[in-house]
Design an enzyme around this catalytic site. Structure first.
Site, PDB file in Angstrom:
ATOM      1  CE1 TYR A 172      -7.587   9.009   8.164  1.00  0.00           C
ATOM      2  CE2 TYR A 172      -9.444   7.772   7.306  1.00  0.00           C
ATOM      3  CZ  TYR A 172      -8.008   8.074   7.582  1.00  0.00           C
ATOM      4  OH  TYR A 172      -6.923   7.385   7.225  1.00  0.00           O
TER       5      TYR A 172
ATOM      6  CD  GLU B  95      -1.114  11.257   4.584  1.00  0.00           C
ATOM      7  OE1 GLU B  95      -0.980  12.405   5.216  1.00  0.00           O
ATOM      8  OE2 GLU B  95      -1.052  10.560   5.245  1.00  0.00           O
TER       9      GLU B  95
ATOM     10  CG  ASP C  33      -2.125   1.242   1.670  1.00  0.00           C
ATOM     11  OD1 ASP C  33      -2.789   0.974   0.373  1.00  0.00           O
ATOM     12  OD2 ASP C  33      -1.334   2.121   2.428  1.00  0.00           O
TER      13      ASP C  33
ATOM     14  CG  ASP D 223      -0.866   6.654   3.459  1.00  0.00           C
ATOM     15  OD1 ASP D 223      -0.664   7.910   2.988  1.00  0.00           O
ATOM     16  OD2 ASP D 223      -1.111   7.269   5.290  1.00  0.00           O
TER      17      ASP D 223
END
Length: 612
Positions: A454, A386, A382, A384
């Site tokens: 979120y 950012e 995965d 991630d």
């Protein structure tokens, strides 16, 4: 938005337990001295399934470099997992090869691999390196046949769908005879066949894959790879209803202050409700995937009381820590998948360099995730990041295609046999982070995206206004348009990302302010509310008692207690969000992170029940 610090057990007792020594082969007869032999036994039998192991023994006076064990299982019996060996299946024939680190057997040495299975049957027709497993057919080592077949030629596609590709090729030649072919999707073996055609299934719609084929003979010799062939699967339609994926993050650092361990996933009942665990995080350094905290991941010793299966670690075992505990958890929950997640809020700064050479990055990630010491633990990778071509903790200017290029390289290397996923921005504002990257193009290479719906609002805006950090919809007075789940999902779909590749994001924690007088959202504050590990952040398991919810806004709960104001999801609001996911045809949901839930898994139970 995934910020470190912020955010069935099988009962054998009383049953017929060990059906010990249900052997494929007993100890080899005296006449087989000087041979490589294999003995396989059932180590457990619980009626509907079994555990077993096979031991390869080098009874010759010379080293054996590499081993291949083949055997047949009857219809109705199948293996569900294997460790310390690589496994491929063609019809009823199972092929096990060494994992690299256990390939070489000195004279007189032995090695073992284990497996779990279902059904009543057992192995027949066992061979090791082309010779009978009981040693009656000769040495069983590389033997006299050391010549590999020629590479297959003329690899071509004969058909494709949204989830499969059919291939054909010209036969290879061999000095003794070709016994089969292995089809690779990137660097992963996808299927093994005896003829010159195959269909690779389980692929993702609209995704590019690169295939090669290798021939093999009875002695285990393998040909060079054929020329490569790239094929893009057809675009698929949205399914029109929600999928059942439940993906939960397990944080590497939770074993310290939080005192949350892999065993807690089992004892809370969460393991039986999860489909996937994202292990967070691996680092990205020097354009490569690297391990995050090696002590927590591979070295921390667990006592019997702390261990998933009640067995203590020993000082000399080759793998301890979270990885070994995850291995044990998967054995107890055979359908559970584990994905290694790289990056996160703190460690995304290395993706810019990685994007300069995606192939080298993918190679490094594959070598790390598929390291023989823990390859059986992980089912994919995965990312991630950012954020690509935008700012998070650091800013990136790699361009709108950088994420897609990185994911394309990972898919080519990991193949269809592994999962490739990505956590992505949920900023749907005009000209925001979602507009800085071509997410539709990148989506072709992943199994799913996880938009982090979120952390939209929080006490980094110390004076407020107070706002729910995970609103499902917009509402009058929302501080920023485009900062809610519904607009995020709508914008991704409008850009061409199919709903069947999107998961709903939920936080198992709250965000809060202090110095607040107003109960309704939109009040002013003086700063972040105190939190156990980080100011302005607290786990659901604490908030449900410390500051119980007394209102809802935009599908999310909020609470005013004293001068503190918190927003967080509850079982009730999760029910509303999963209903939304079903209506939108999403693939399921994911959450950050496991240690925030109650000891009996209150939130994950609501999530699982809501998705159906």
């Amino acid at each position: 938005m995934s910020r470190p610090g912020g955010r069935r057990a099988t009962v054998l007792a009383g049953a017929t337990t060990l059906a010990v020594a249900t052997a494929l082969l007993t100890a080899p007869p005296a006449s087989s001295a000087g041979a490589v032999t294999v003995t396989c036994t059932k180590t457990q039998d619980w009626g509907t399934g079994f555990g077993g192991s096979c031991t390869i023994t080098n009874g010759t006076d010379a080293p054996v470099n590499g081993w291949t064990v083949r055997a047949d299982l009857p219809s109705g019996t199948a293996l569900t997992s294997v460790w310390d060996a690589k496994m491929s299946v063609s019809g009823n024939r199972y092929t096990f090869t060494d994992s690299g680190w256990n390939a070489t057997l000195a004279a007189g040495a032995e090695t073992s691999f284990g497996f779990n299975g279902t059904g009543p049957g057992w192995f027949t027709g066992c061979t090791v390196n082309g010779a009978a497993c009981d040693g009656s057919g000769g040495p069983g080592g590389p033997g006299d046949d050391t010549e590999a077949p020629t590479a297959p030629t003329g690899l071509r596609t004969t058909g494709k769908t949204a989830t499969s590709v059919s291939l054909a090729w010209n036969a290879a030649t061999d000095n003794v005879g070709v016994t089969g072919y292995d089809v690779y999707n990137g660097g992963t073996k996808a299927v093994s066949v005896t003829g010159t055609s195959a269909t690779v299934s389980g692929l993702s719609a609209g995704t590019s894959y690169t295939f090669t084929v290798r021939a093999r003979d009875a002695a285990g010799n393998t040909s060079p790879a054929s020329g490569s062939l790239s094929v893009t699967t057809d675009e698929g339609d949205d399914p029109g209803n929600a999928g059942g994926k439940v993906v939960g993050y397990f944080t590497e650092w939770s074993v310290y202050q939080r005192d949350y361990h892999v065993k807690n996933i089992q004892t809370s009942g969460s393991a039986g409700k999860l489909t996937h665990i994202n292990y967070a995080f691996g680092n990205v350094q020097g354009g490569k995937c690297t391990i995050g905290d090696s002590y927590a991941a591979t070295d921390k010793a667990y006592t019997a009381a702390e261990s998933v299966d009640g067995v203590a670690d020993t000082w000399d075992q080759p793998l301890r820590g979270n990885f070994n505990q995850l291995r044990k958890l998967k054995k107890m929950n055979p359908g559970l998948k584990v994905i290694w997640s790289f990056g996160g809020w703190t460690w995304s700064g290395g993706f810019g360099q990685a994007a300069q050479n995606p192939a080298a990055f993918a190679e490094s990630c594959y070598d790390l995730v598929e390291d023989p010491r823990w390859a059986d633990v992980f089912d994919g990778i995965d990312i991630d990041w950012e954020y690509p071509n935008a700012c998070g903790l650091t800013c990136d200017s790699s361009g709108p295609q950088a994420l897609g290029n990185l994911l394309s390289a990972l898919r080519a290397k990991f193949g269809s046999g592994n999962l490739v996923t990505a956590a992505i921005t949920a900023d749907a504002s005009a000209g925001g982070k979602m507009d800085a990257t071509d997410y539709a193009a990148a989506a072709r290479h992943v199994d799913w995206f996880m938009p982090m719906t979120y952390d939209y609002f929080g006490a980094w805006a110390a004076q407020g206004p107070t706002a729910p950090h995970s609103p499902l919809t917009s509402y009058p007075g929302i501080p920023q348009q485009g900062f809610n789940t519904a607009e995020t999902i709508a914008k991704l779909k409008s850009k061409g990302v199919p709903a069947s590749k999107l998961l709903l994001g939920i936080g198992f924690y709250g965000r809060g302010w202090t110095g607040v007088a107003q109960s309704a959202p939109g009040g002013t504050a003086t700063g972040p509310a105190p939190g156990t590990y980080e100011a302005g952040v607290e786990d659901y398991k604490v908030l449900k008692n410390q500051c119980p919810a007394n209102g809802t806004v935009a599908g999310t709960a909020y609470a005013k207690c004293g001068d503190q104001w918190w927003s967080y999801d509850t079982p009730s609001t999760i029910g509303g969000k999963t209903a939304y996911a079903r209506d939108e045809g999403l693939a399921g949901a994911f959450f950050w992170e496991l240690s925030g839930d109650t000891a009996n898994g209150e939130l994950i139970t609501a999530l699982r029940n809501g998705l159906g």
